[in-house]
Structures are given as structure tokens and as C-alpha cells.
Design a protein around this motif. Structure first.
Motif, PDB file in Angstrom:
ATOM      1  N   VAL A  36      34.889 -19.583  70.888  1.00 23.14           N
ATOM      2  CA  VAL A  36      35.600 -20.185  69.889  1.00 23.14           C
ATOM      3  C   VAL A  36      36.819 -19.606  69.881  1.00 23.14           C
ATOM      4  CG1 VAL A  36      36.028 -20.268  67.374  1.00 23.14           C
ATOM      5  CG2 VAL A  36      33.704 -21.427  68.568  1.00 23.14           C
ATOM      6  N   SER A  37      37.829 -19.265  70.309  1.00 26.91           N
ATOM      7  CA  SER A  37      38.901 -18.437  70.982  1.00 26.91           C
ATOM      8  C   SER A  37      40.277 -19.206  69.909  1.00 26.91           C
ATOM      9  CB  SER A  37      38.880 -18.601  72.303  1.00 26.91           C
ATOM     10  OG  SER A  37      40.139 -19.520  72.428  1.00 26.91           O
ATOM     11  N   GLY A  38      41.003 -17.269  69.979  1.00 28.72           N
ATOM     12  CA  GLY A  38      41.863 -17.643  69.414  1.00 28.72           C
ATOM     13  C   GLY A  38      42.267 -17.146  67.944  1.00 28.72           C
ATOM     14  N   PRO A  39      43.620 -17.294  67.161  1.00 30.22           N
ATOM     15  CA  PRO A  39      43.820 -15.994  65.933  1.00 30.22           C
ATOM     16  C   PRO A  39      43.902 -17.068  64.779  1.00 30.22           C
ATOM     17  CG  PRO A  39      45.769 -17.508  67.030  1.00 30.22           C
ATOM     18  CD  PRO A  39      44.258 -17.684  68.239  1.00 30.22           C
ATOM     19  N   GLU A  40      43.158 -18.289  65.007  1.00 34.77           N
ATOM     20  CA  GLU A  40      43.624 -19.250  63.635  1.00 34.77           C
ATOM     21  C   GLU A  40      42.297 -19.140  63.101  1.00 34.77           C
ATOM     22  OE1 GLU A  40      45.655 -19.733  60.865  1.00 34.77           O
ATOM     23  OE2 GLU A  40      46.403 -20.266  63.008  1.00 34.77           O
ATOM     24  N   ASP A  41      41.787 -18.165  62.425  1.00 37.25           N
ATOM     25  CA  ASP A  41      40.663 -18.689  61.220  1.00 37.25           C
ATOM     26  C   ASP A  41      39.690 -19.545  60.490  1.00 37.25           C
ATOM     27  OD1 ASP A  41      39.645 -15.838  62.208  1.00 37.25           O
ATOM     28  OD2 ASP A  41      40.373 -15.520  60.672  1.00 37.25           O
ATOM     29  N   VAL A  42      40.426 -20.383  60.509  1.00 33.93           N
ATOM     30  CA  VAL A  42      39.929 -21.629  58.878  1.00 33.93           C
ATOM     31  C   VAL A  42      39.849 -22.575  60.579  1.00 33.93           C
ATOM     32  CG1 VAL A  42      41.399 -23.666  57.298  1.00 33.93           C
ATOM     33  CG2 VAL A  42      42.472 -21.560  57.513  1.00 33.93           C
ATOM     34  N   CYS A  43      40.573 -22.684  60.693  1.00 37.62           N
ATOM     35  CA  CYS A  43      40.074 -23.909  62.725  1.00 37.62           C
ATOM     36  C   CYS A  43      39.224 -23.113  63.240  1.00 37.62           C
ATOM     37  CB  CYS A  43      41.137 -24.060  63.507  1.00 37.62           C
ATOM     38  SG  CYS A  43      42.751 -24.782  62.591  1.00 37.62           S
ATOM     39  N   ALA A  44      38.914 -21.736  63.154  1.00 42.42           N
ATOM     40  CA  ALA A  44      37.902 -21.681  63.955  1.00 42.42           C
ATOM     41  C   ALA A  44      36.180 -20.995  62.752  1.00 42.42           C
ATOM     42  CB  ALA A  44      37.879 -19.752  64.386  1.00 42.42           C
ATOM     43  N   GLU A  45      36.910 -20.694  61.744  1.00 41.78           N
ATOM     44  CA  GLU A  45      35.405 -20.826  61.092  1.00 41.78           C
ATOM     45  C   GLU A  45      35.570 -22.899  60.615  1.00 41.78           C
ATOM     46  OE1 GLU A  45      37.335 -19.478  57.149  1.00 41.78           O
ATOM     47  OE2 GLU A  45      37.279 -17.374  57.979  1.00 41.78           O
ATOM     48  N   ARG A  46      35.839 -23.484  60.561  1.00 43.30           N
ATOM     49  CA  ARG A  46      35.838 -24.745  60.506  1.00 43.30           C
ATOM     50  C   ARG A  46      35.304 -25.136  61.793  1.00 43.30           C
ATOM     51  NH1 ARG A  46      39.481 -28.226  57.732  1.00 43.30           N
ATOM     52  NH2 ARG A  46      40.278 -27.434  55.914  1.00 43.30           N
ATOM     53  N   ALA A  47      35.403 -25.181  62.645  1.00 38.82           N
ATOM     54  CA  ALA A  47      34.379 -25.623  63.981  1.00 38.82           C
ATOM     55  C   ALA A  47      32.648 -25.072  64.305  1.00 38.82           C
ATOM     56  CB  ALA A  47      34.795 -24.976  65.334  1.00 38.82           C
ATOM     57  N   THR A  48      32.986 -23.941  63.627  1.00 44.84           N
ATOM     58  CA  THR A  48      31.814 -22.974  63.546  1.00 44.84           C
ATOM     59  C   THR A  48      30.682 -23.851  62.687  1.00 44.84           C
ATOM     60  OG1 THR A  48      32.136 -21.000  63.412  1.00 44.84           O
ATOM     61  CG2 THR A  48      30.204 -21.096  63.416  1.00 44.84           C
ATOM     62  N   ALA A  49      31.463 -24.238  61.488  1.00 45.42           N
ATOM     63  CA  ALA A  49      30.748 -25.066  60.257  1.00 45.42           C
ATOM     64  C   ALA A  49      29.941 -25.937  60.451  1.00 45.42           C
ATOM     65  CB  ALA A  49      31.196 -24.775  59.169  1.00 45.42           C
ATOM     66  N   SER A  50      31.068 -26.838  61.791  1.00 46.16           N
ATOM     67  CA  SER A  50      30.569 -28.368  62.515  1.00 46.16           C
ATOM     68  C   SER A  50      29.600 -28.467  62.956  1.00 46.16           C
ATOM     69  CB  SER A  50      32.199 -29.039  62.520  1.00 46.16           C
ATOM     70  OG  SER A  50      32.987 -28.857  62.019  1.00 46.16           O
ATOM     71  N   LEU A  51      29.531 -27.038  63.793  1.00 38.46           N
ATOM     72  CA  LEU A  51      28.711 -27.249  64.851  1.00 38.46           C
ATOM     73  C   LEU A  51      26.673 -26.925  64.321  1.00 38.46           C
ATOM     74  CD1 LEU A  51      30.386 -24.426  67.640  1.00 38.46           C
ATOM     75  CD2 LEU A  51      28.859 -27.077  67.968  1.00 38.46           C
ATOM     76  N   ARG A  52      26.936 -26.153  63.042  1.00 35.95           N
ATOM     77  CA  ARG A  52      25.930 -25.535  61.940  1.00 35.95           C
ATOM     78  C   ARG A  52      25.615 -27.224  61.863  1.00 35.95           C
ATOM     79  NH1 ARG A  52      28.052 -23.072  58.099  1.00 35.95           N
ATOM     80  NH2 ARG A  52      28.035 -24.561  56.672  1.00 35.95           N
ATOM     81  N   GLU A  53      26.487 -27.426  60.807  1.00 37.12           N
ATOM     82  CA  GLU A  53      26.215 -29.375  59.885  1.00 37.12           C
ATOM     83  C   GLU A  53      25.318 -30.033  61.734  1.00 37.12           C
ATOM     84  OE1 GLU A  53      29.322 -30.024  58.518  1.00 37.12           O
ATOM     85  OE2 GLU A  53      29.612 -28.553  56.802  1.00 37.12           O
ATOM     86  N   TYR A  54      26.238 -29.970  62.204  1.00 34.30           N
ATOM     87  CA  TYR A  54      25.553 -30.814  63.871  1.00 34.30           C
ATOM     88  C   TYR A  54      24.163 -30.585  63.630  1.00 34.30           C
ATOM     89  CZ  TYR A  54      26.421 -33.271  68.237  1.00 34.30           C
ATOM     90  OH  TYR A  54      26.268 -34.240  69.346  1.00 34.30           O
ATOM     91  N   LEU A  55      23.849 -29.169  64.217  1.00 28.43           N
ATOM     92  CA  LEU A  55      22.569 -28.732  64.919  1.00 28.43           C
ATOM     93  C   LEU A  55      21.772 -28.980  63.629  1.00 28.43           C
ATOM     94  CD1 LEU A  55      23.593 -25.521  66.395  1.00 28.43           C
ATOM     95  CD2 LEU A  55      22.782 -27.774  68.028  1.00 28.43           C
ATOM     96  N   ARG A  56      22.154 -28.692  62.644  1.00 24.47           N
ATOM     97  CA  ARG A  56      20.302 -28.887  61.419  1.00 24.47           C
ATOM     98  C   ARG A  56      20.835 -29.956  60.820  1.00 24.47           C
ATOM     99  NH1 ARG A  56      22.068 -24.450  57.343  1.00 24.47           N
ATOM    100  NH2 ARG A  56      20.638 -23.845  58.695  1.00 24.47           N
ATOM    101  N   ALA A  57      21.712 -31.908  61.586  1.00 19.45           N
ATOM    102  CA  ALA A  57      21.059 -32.967  61.664  1.00 19.45           C
ATOM    103  C   ALA A  57      20.909 -33.382  62.402  1.00 19.45           C
ATOM    104  CB  ALA A  57      22.769 -33.666  61.791  1.00 19.45           C
ATOM    105  N   GLU A  58      20.856 -32.851  63.255  1.00 18.97           N
ATOM    106  CA  GLU A  58      19.474 -33.316  64.481  1.00 18.97           C
ATOM    107  C   GLU A  58      17.917 -32.412  64.823  1.00 18.97           C
ATOM    108  OE1 GLU A  58      21.046 -31.030  68.464  1.00 18.97           O
ATOM    109  OE2 GLU A  58      22.187 -33.739  68.985  1.00 18.97           O
ATOM    110  N   ASP A  59      17.894 -31.722  63.562  1.00 26.48           N
ATOM    111  CA  ASP A  59      16.806 -30.518  62.953  1.00 26.48           C
ATOM    112  C   ASP A  59      17.306 -29.554  61.997  1.00 26.48           C
ATOM    113  OD1 ASP A  59      14.330 -29.265  63.201  1.00 26.48           O
ATOM    114  OD2 ASP A  59      14.310 -29.177  65.345  1.00 26.48           O
ATOM    115  N   PRO A  60      16.500 -30.389  61.038  1.00 25.56           N
ATOM    116  CA  PRO A  60      16.653 -29.532  59.312  1.00 25.56           C
ATOM    117  C   PRO A  60      15.977 -28.131  60.108  1.00 25.56           C
ATOM    118  CG  PRO A  60      15.864 -31.970  59.594  1.00 25.56           C
ATOM    119  CD  PRO A  60      15.716 -31.492  60.808  1.00 25.56           C
ATOM    120  N   SER A  61      14.918 -27.799  60.588  1.00 24.92           N
ATOM    121  CA  SER A  61      14.307 -26.340  61.253  1.00 24.92           C
ATOM    122  C   SER A  61      15.383 -24.872  61.375  1.00 24.92           C
ATOM    123  CB  SER A  61      13.074 -26.658  61.309  1.00 24.92           C
ATOM    124  OG  SER A  61      13.158 -27.047  62.838  1.00 24.92           O
TER     125      SER A  61
END
Length: 352
Positions: A36-61
Motif C-alpha cells: 500500500v504505497s503513496g501519501p494519502e492515509d485516508v485511502c490507505a486506511e480504507r484499503a487495509t480495512a477492506s482487506l481485513r473485512e474481505y479476509l474475515r468474511a472468507e474465514d472468521p478465525s
């Protein structure tokens, strides 16, 4: 999760300097390594949070771990990515890669050669420094089977407009064009606040979002925004412009972004001036603007000529230097700028 890296690419063009897929921060997908590259923290935080949600939806553990690359304890990366007794998927979020320690750099480079099965490692690099470049180059070359999510700086008016429009589009929420323009103008100097305002409207308003809704929620902010000061001054409404300026300053507005907003509108007017009857869409594409920005600039140019516009731009440059420290009285510098623009004449202390 290793198989997730082979999903179809998201929309967007690949960077010339990268051999790996470039994904939108609005539509991230997991991979063994996610840069996750670049200076825009808002977008970076959204991307990381979406990845967490994506992975947790695949496996809650899902196991989530956080590491700091600048305060790194040797051996930590391998420890948190190694399979546990029950084989739960792992998400490891690494911050501060732009100031990483030598120990982290060495272990991360070694990890790329043999990523752990079932682990997704997110590397956050703000691009503020070249520290960690060797690691970034390796990821972008394809070592480790990674993807990149660029989070480029949102600076231009058109970029902020696109950002806000994307917020409502992603939520399948309709917002009137005038309401969107008012909202972007109200939060023109802070993307974090603009994002929060968009999300509040999305969460609170059951139907379509109109200009009246934005006025009800953020009316005070809109009325004292930098662009309101600029609009009234450019329109030649001297008294209204001074009142707007004083309201903005009284509400805590910083002189620097106020001058920046005025200068931005003047520059847009200068770029559009002399374009003749070139269609708005064609001119907007050529200048990197939105159609409505071109139309607005053309309306703003009514009553202006090359001489007065040049004088206003010079006044804005002077005010910019003064509010950044060249003058002891930034408020006077702002008032003088508003006077020059509103009257379209050189500043006269007796006439102010």
C-alpha cells in the motif's frame, strides 16, 4: 489465501515501473504481499480495512497482527506469519516501511523469497522517503507474488470531487451535483474531514442527498468556506466578500488555505481564459478539469480581462508569501487581496 493472488485484476492501468497488478484502494484484493504505497492515509486506511473485512468474511478465525517496521523486533515477521496449530489465516499489517530498520528490511526481503502459506502481509509505505526502496523494488518486480495499491495524493479540486463522488457511488447513494460541489467546497482543505462528512451523510440520510441536506448539516462550514470567500470576491461583491472573510477567520479558518483557494480559482480562470468556444468537455479533458469547473470559470470570467486577471494573480502571489511569514499581519494581507479582486483595481488604503 495464497490462491487469492491469482484473482482477475481490478480496474486500472499497471504502472510502468511495476510488474505486479495495480489495484484500486476502493477494491483491494488479498495476496501474499500487498504493498500500500503513496501519501494519502485516508485511502490507505480504507484499503487495509477492506482487506481485513474481505479476509474475515472468507474465514472468521482470521488472526490479525500489527508490526512497526521502524521499531522492529528481530524475528517478529516470521513469528506472526507462521501457521498456528489450527492453521487459521493470518493478516499482518506493517506500518512505517518508509523508515524501516535494517533488521526489518533484511527479514522482509528474505520473507519475499518464501511467503508463508495462508498469510497476507500488508506493507504500508507513505513514499515520504526512499528508505526501503530495495524492498519496494523487489515487491514490484514480482518477488513474493504481490500486488500494489497506490494511494496517490488528492490535491486538485477535481481529485477531491472524484473522491467524494466515489464515496457516494460506492454506497449506492445519490447526491445532487450542487450538493456534492457544496460539500467538497466546505472541506476543501482536509480530505479526512471530507471523507467523514460523506460517511455521515451516507449513514444519516435515508433518501437522496440534496443541496438543502448539505446546508442543514454543514451550512456554517459551507458559508465560511474558502471558496465562498473566493466566489464573492471574484463576482465583485466587495462587502459580501469581506463579511465572508471575517466570518471564516472568526470560525478558525487558517489564512494559508484561504489564500490557496482564491489562488486556485484565479489560476483556473486564467487557464480557461482565451479558450474561445472550445466545448467544455474537450477543454476540461485537455486541462485536467471537470466540465462544471470549466463552465464555472467561464461564468467567473465575466467582467474580467487580461490586465485585471493578471493583477489579481500577482496579488494572490503576494498574499501567499505574506500569510506564510513574509508579513506580520496575515489578516491585512487577506483583506487587501479580497479588496484587489473584488474591486478589480490596485489596492488603495484610502479606498478600502
Amino acid at each position: 489465501m495464497a490462491g487469492s493472488a491469482r484473482r482477475a485484476p481490478a480496474r486500472g492501468s499497471a504502472s510502468a515501473r511495476s510488474a505486479i497488478r495495480q489495484l484500486s484502494w476502493r477494491d483491494p484484493q488479498p495476496a501474499p504481499i500487498v504493498l500500500v504505497s503513496g501519501p494519502e492515509d485516508v485511502c490507505a486506511e480504507r484499503a487495509t480495512a477492506s482487506l481485513r473485512e474481505y479476509l474475515r468474511a472468507e474465514d472468521p478465525s482470521l488472526e490479525v497482527s500489527d508490526l512497526r517496521a521502524d521499531d522492529y523486533v528481530q524475528g517478529s515477521l516470521l513469528a506472526v506469519t507462521s501457521p498456528s496449530l489450527f492453521g487459521e489465516p493470518r493478516l499482518v499489517r506493517v506500518t512505517g516501511v518508509e523508515k524501516c530498520s535494517d533488521a526489518f528490511l533484511a527479514e522482509a526481503l528474505a520473507y519475499l523469497e518464501a511467503p508463508q502459506d495462508g498469510a497476507t502481509v500488508v506493507l504500508r509505505h507513505t513514499s515520504a522517503t526512499v528508505r526501503g526502496k530495495k524492498l519496494l523494488d523487489a515487491v514490484r518486480a514480482g518477488t513474493g507474488g504481490g500486488v500494489e495499491i497506490p494511494c496517490l495524493a488528492v490535491k486538485r479540486d477535481s481529485d477531491r470531487f472524484d473522491f467524494a463522488a466515489g464515496e457516494f457511488q460506492a454506497a449506492k447513494k445519490r447526491i445532487a451535483p450542487a450538493a456534492l460541489r457544496a460539500l467538497v467546497s466546505a472541506f476543501a482543505d482536509d480530505l479526512t474531514e471530507l471523507a467523514a462528512a460523506c460517511q455521515q451523510l451516507i449513514a444519516d440520510v435515508p433518501g437522496d442527498i440534496t443541496e438543502q441536506v448539505v446546508e442543514r448539516y454543514y451550512g456554517g462550514r459551507v458559508e465560511t468556506s474558502a471558496f465562498t470567500v473566493a466566489d464573492t470576491a471574484i463576482a465583485g461583491r466587495y462587502g459580501d466578500a469581506l463579511i465572508s472573510l471575517r466570518h471564516a477567520l472568526a470560525s478558525g479558518a487558517d489564512p494559508v488555505p484561504l489564500v490557496a483557494a482564491i489562488a486556485s480559482k484565479l489560476r483556473t480562470m486564467a487557464r480557461v481564459a482565451g479558450s474561445g468556444r472550445e466545448p467544455s468537455a474537450a477543454l476540461a479533458a485537455r486541462l485536467g478539469l471537470k466540465d462544471w469547473q470549466v463552465d464555472r470559470a467561464r461564468r467567473d470570467l465575466s467582467g474580467w480581462n487580461e490586465t485585471t486577471l493578471g493583477m489579481a494573480i500577482q496579488a494572490a502571489a503576494r498574499a501567499d508569501a505574506e500569510v506564510k511569514g513574509a508579513s506580520r499581519d496575515p489578516v491585512f494581507a487577506l483583506e487587501r487581496l479580497v479588496t484587489v479582486i473584488s474591486t478589480r483595481a490596485p489596492f488603495s488604503a484610502s479606498g478600502s
